[in-house]
Design an enzyme around this catalytic site. Sequence first.
Site, PDB file in Angstrom:
ATOM      1  N   GLU A 141       0.853  -1.178   0.000  1.00 13.85           N
ATOM      2  CA  GLU A 141       0.000   0.000   0.000  1.00 13.85           C
ATOM      3  C   GLU A 141       0.894   1.234   0.000  1.00 13.85           C
ATOM      4  OE1 GLU A 141      -2.757   0.445   3.250  1.00 13.85           O
ATOM      5  OE2 GLU A 141      -3.838   2.036   2.235  1.00 13.85           O
ATOM      6  N   GLY A 280       2.817   2.911  10.691  1.00 15.06           N
ATOM      7  CA  GLY A 280       2.610   2.148  11.919  1.00 15.06           C
ATOM      8  C   GLY A 280       2.496   0.658  11.665  1.00 15.06           C
ATOM      9  N   ALA A 281       1.636   0.293  10.728  1.00 14.43           N
ATOM     10  CA  ALA A 281       1.411  -1.112  10.443  1.00 14.43           C
ATOM     11  C   ALA A 281       0.584  -1.236   9.177  1.00 14.43           C
ATOM     12  CB  ALA A 281       0.675  -1.785  11.599  1.00 14.43           C
ATOM     13  N   MET A 282       0.435  -2.475   8.709  1.00 16.26           N
ATOM     14  CA  MET A 282      -0.251  -2.686   7.440  1.00 16.26           C
ATOM     15  C   MET A 282      -1.103  -3.942   7.483  1.00 16.26           C
ATOM     16  SD  MET A 282      -0.839  -1.624   4.440  1.00 16.26           S
ATOM     17  CE  MET A 282      -1.983  -2.501   3.396  1.00 16.26           C
ATOM     18  N   GLU A 317      -5.526  -2.694  12.566  1.00 14.36           N
ATOM     19  CA  GLU A 317      -5.170  -3.550  11.421  1.00 14.36           C
ATOM     20  C   GLU A 317      -6.088  -4.773  11.372  1.00 14.36           C
ATOM     21  OE1 GLU A 317      -3.327  -1.971   9.501  1.00 14.36           O
ATOM     22  OE2 GLU A 317      -2.561  -0.571  10.998  1.00 14.36           O
ATOM     23  N   HIS A 320      -9.394  -3.903   9.838  1.00 12.83           N
ATOM     24  CA  HIS A 320      -9.341  -3.731   8.381  1.00 12.83           C
ATOM     25  C   HIS A 320      -9.751  -5.006   7.649  1.00 12.83           C
ATOM     26  CE1 HIS A 320      -7.974   0.233   7.327  1.00 12.83           C
ATOM     27  NE2 HIS A 320      -6.799   0.146   7.905  1.00 12.83           N
ATOM     28  N   GLU A 339     -10.072   3.916   5.984  1.00 13.82           N
ATOM     29  CA  GLU A 339      -9.286   4.438   7.111  1.00 13.82           C
ATOM     30  C   GLU A 339     -10.140   5.162   8.151  1.00 13.82           C
ATOM     31  OE1 GLU A 339      -6.650   3.229   7.707  1.00 13.82           O
ATOM     32  OE2 GLU A 339      -5.817   2.555   5.807  1.00 13.82           O
TER      33      GLU A 339
END
Length: 896
Positions: A141, A280-282, A317, A320, A339
Amino acid sequence: MKDTDIMSADASSAPSSTLASVPVRLSDYTPPAYGVEQVDLVFRLDPARTVVQSRLHVIRQPGTPEGAVFHLDGEALELLSLRIDGREVGAEEYHLTRHGLDISGLPAESVLEIDTAIAPEQNTELSGLYVSQGAFFTQCEAEGFRRITYFPDRPDVMARYTTTIVAPRTVPVLLSNGNPVDAGEAEGGLHWAKWEDPHPKPCYLFALVAGDLAAVRDSFVTRSGRRVALAIWVREGDQDRCAHAMDSLKRSMRWDEDVFGLEYDLDVFNIAAVSDFNMGAMENKGLNVFNTKYVLARPDTATDSDYQGIETVIAHEYFHNWTGNRVTCRDWFQLTLKEGLTVFRDQEFSADMGSRAVKRISDVRTLRAAQFREDAGPLAHPVRPETYIKIDNFYTATVYQKGAELVRMIRTLIGREKFRQGMDLYFQRHDNHAVTLEDFAAAMQDASGIDLSLFRRWYGQAGTPVLRITDEYDASAHRYVLHVTQYTPPTPGQEEKQPLLIPIAVGLLDETGAALSFRLEGEEKAHSDTRILRLEQETQSFVFHDVARAPQPSLLRDFSAPVKLADTPADRLRFLAAYDSDPFVRWDSGQQYATQKLLQQVAASRDGAAPSLDEGIMESVAASIARAPEDPALAAEAMALPAETTLADAMEVVDVEGIHAVRRTARAAIGQHLRAALRAGYEAWSTGDVTALDGRAMGGRAFRNACLGYLAAADDGKAGEGVTLAWKQFQANRCMTDVLAALSVLADTDVPEREQALVLFYDRWRGDALVLDKWFAIQAMSSRPDALEQVRRLISHPEFDWRNPNRVRAVLTSFASGNQVRFHDASGAGYAFLADAILHLDGINGQIAARMTAPLGAWRRQDQARAEMMQAQLRRIAARPNLSGNVREIVDRSLR
Ligand code: TRP
Ligand code: ZN
């Protein structure tokens, strides 16, 4: 694969950042001409040269004319071979550019086989496939997959994937999306693993992780009885820092079932932690990749706010998986669809896990500090932008935090029950699809029967609305009226603003603070609880009937809309701060009151008046201290003075030195006047289990450290009681929360213990990157006059690493965004320093360099001398040839 197979070297080594920057427009959206049904990938991992074989099952979409071009994005790739339906293609059948590959004349269905080579160890942008501490990680991303292979890199192309990873046995762990299906040994010391993801997904959710990693394992049984194998993958030795992340994960999984009825949908859920990470994270499907900062924690290494950050990001996460993955975005303009909604969900999760009031207060504080600030500057943009050059630049507080507020307002407007029904309808309609904000709003509207068409303006209009409110009371008629006017200041590219639909949560209080009952126009019965007013016009009046006495209105309860309330009289703020039943309004009124009073002093001190602390502020801090036994976390929030940046945001032209001096003097005065109460508060909360993470334990530490801060402020940088306590607390070494609070007190002083503590801390933690980041950050945020000198020293320190975003942020972001008085030093040296750093960084990581650039854009509200120096630095950056598209876009917008 022989060298002679290389078809073109044209695109092979161009870093993404130097590609021409063409704006992308929402209005230009067209659906893809070709779809991809199935993707089969084979990776032969090698840090220097990884070969990627991709096999795509391509379908021409209905409505696409025969012969239409199939565009595959590609960047920094070496194309090795290209076959269509098994046949090597000739040079006349495709066209290779710096942006990708165009193929024409594909049949209605075809199989494309594309082999590319990439160089993960050269990848310093941390987008695509890269190497970190000897292991392989991907970040796709937003547009990183095109740096792995040629592919239509847009979220509305959803496909099923299999991934086969071939690697030396020295790379033992091989992970990708979905479920593991097969593995084996191969010749030449190699082994392999195959993964299959049954859920169609856009390529930005692809992930691969491979290396010598250790697992912390657990499991979770879903409500329908399926057992999911959970694992967190970290470097050897970090296993004892994963408990909180794992616990947060399991609580997130349960919460999403309980609150939204959403269950996990694969046999495994893997989280891999990496030290070098842009964000931060995915949320990659089944394989989340995390910045180590949001995984690793032990009481001696991580602060309470680190623990809270981990809980939030793990939840974010995980959530998501439904809001983002199962239902994804049609295009990147819809980013807030996933988001904003997912931030809203993680905020609600954390509120349910701890104190809802404290969570709301801290979320609003963040929103104002980052998003209101962004909305007031040159980078202001709507929650759904209309155009971008680099989408990475739009992962902003506006898209995330304001986006979450828009979801929250929808829930406020339609009610919790209807909101849940709207979510159900959204998933029912759009599961496995790439959709738009209109689709989301339609689901909410259809499920609730409440018209949201006016509300949709929020998505397209930038800027923070300001509400002006006057009131009148008719004692004989028992009638109370609120007159409300809304105004949104112009933002770049949007001179004219339209009125928005704003939910205003309101309650009425009598002079003792008790709730007064009232009946709104159209209501049958009177009641005394909070009601929602729907402001729809520029000016509107709301009539309250059956109001027994002249009321004090409590407005915007729980922060019901992301707006500013202008000109609330100081005495009303004081009243609300003391009496309102809504904890948010109580806290906020105290902060607004302090802001008004401190700014009056800034103005007065410019006219030569000696500073004197307002007695209302003193009283409210004293009251907060007295209330600490009830709720120490809330007390800690309420007793803090507004930050220097908050005060700056409330000024037409920022008085950098004035704000610093007035706030510092005020803190010292509070420390002196309330010394006994502060000392008692400090002592009362000095025991307790440092491993306890419940709200009261964390709140106790926050309150105690707030007391320490004031006691030290009373010493004004010199030796004294507060500094002595801080040094003792540092030496006691009970937990990182307390150690760091003490160290940051000492860092602002002039005493010998300062240096001693910094050296001790460094020696204790030099092998630990995350803890060392704190050591860097604390020095960069020190308000001492020599802070810039220290920061210069920090970036030439052997442990400083330009390639590691956490380290870069620890110094540069801490300094430029967390040290107003020193960054904005009147000499302009802070600006020049930052510009040098950005120019250096841009050659390494354009995404991170662009993020560092925003503070220079805040020149409009600085005095003329500073504004000119800031612009001069922006122009110096702009003059650099080969600037990344990322920095170019931010600099251009900042100068406009
Ligand atoms: N989708 C990620 C999140 O919010 C954001 C993200 C992670 C990201 N890494 C990125 C965005 C790199 C842009 C570039 O959870
Ligand atoms: Zn997210």
